[in-house]
Write a protein that holds these residues in place. Structure first.
Motif, mmCIF file in Angstrom:
data_model
loop_
_atom_site.group_PDB
_atom_site.id
_atom_site.type_symbol
_atom_site.label_atom_id
_atom_site.label_comp_id
_atom_site.label_asym_id
_atom_site.label_seq_id
_atom_site.Cartn_x
_atom_site.Cartn_y
_atom_site.Cartn_z
ATOM 1 N N ARG A 134 2.684 -1.363 6.360
ATOM 2 C CA ARG A 134 3.885 -2.166 6.593
ATOM 3 C C ARG A 134 4.697 -1.519 7.710
ATOM 4 N NH1 ARG A 134 6.067 -3.283 0.508
ATOM 5 N NH2 ARG A 134 4.509 -4.819 -0.063
ATOM 6 N N GLY A 135 5.107 -2.323 8.636
ATOM 7 C CA GLY A 135 5.976 -1.838 9.710
ATOM 8 C C GLY A 135 5.360 -0.708 10.509
ATOM 9 N N ARG A 136 6.092 0.419 10.564
ATOM 10 C CA ARG A 136 5.653 1.550 11.379
ATOM 11 C C ARG A 136 4.541 2.370 10.728
ATOM 12 N NH1 ARG A 136 11.466 4.035 13.045
ATOM 13 N NH2 ARG A 136 12.331 2.140 13.955
ATOM 14 N N LYS A 170 -3.213 -5.419 10.304
ATOM 15 C CA LYS A 170 -2.329 -4.412 9.711
ATOM 16 C C LYS A 170 -2.956 -3.773 8.479
ATOM 17 C CE LYS A 170 2.157 -5.953 11.291
ATOM 18 N NZ LYS A 170 3.545 -6.123 10.902
#
Length: 181
Positions: A134-136, A170
């Motif tokens: 998730r995200g970074r 991802k």
């Protein structure tokens, strides 16, 4: 009208020709015990079958002359259906079961995922181990690869790696398949 003829053709492809439906001039005749009686005309073979109180069933139309057998068609059809059911029972469809986790997974949660994967592999299914970012978190792919390799190592006695850890959007994915005995 076309639909009806299609249905009839489909039925004829599935069911063998019997009695009067056999239109070949010469056929090879086999009796109930399985011994060959010889080559007869369709009408002669049909009279022999009807005199015996049985049916004339086309077994193989690809041979020259076509092979017909004198049998009880009801019993023959039942035996064919039974064979088809047995063949269907023996088939095992391999499905891919998925185990999802994050790369920052706790020890207990990891053990739960290992047990799930173990159950799936014992059942003969493939396991898709999926590490979600998730995200970074996407920057920590090395940690995800280490986690998936650890999982493969922990399940190495029952599985083999079909697809090594690879990045998929991802996610980081690895596919394990049960070991062939």
């Amino acid at each position: 009208m076309l639909d009806k003829s299609k249905k009839e053709r489909k039925r004829n492809e599935i069911e063998p020709l019997i009695n009067e439906r056999i239109k070949y001039s010469q056929i090879r005749l086999i009796d109930t015990s399985g011994s060959q009686l010889g080559i007869y005309s369709s009408s002669e073979a049909l009279t022999i079958a009807l005199n015996a109180g049985l049916d004339l069933v086309l077994i193989s139309e690809k041979s020259n002359p076509p092979v017909c057998r004198i049998i009880d068609y009801g019993k023959y059809k039942f035996a064919q259906e039974k064979k088809a059911k047995e063949a269907k029972k023996k088939q095992h469809n391999v499905t891919i079961k998925e185990v999802k986790m994050r790369y920052k997974i706790d020890v207990h949660d990891y053990n739960v995922r290992i047990n799930q994967a173990f159950r799936f592999l014992q059942g003969g299914d493939k396991v898709k181990a999926n590490v979600i970012f998730r995200g970074r978190e996407i920057q920590h792919t090395k940690l995800a690869i280490e986690l998936l390799n650890k999982m493969a190592q922990d399940l190495s006695h029952i599985s083999e790696i079909q697809q090594p850890p690879a990045k998929d959007g991802k996610n980081m994915i690895m596919i394990l398949s049960p070991k062939k005995i």
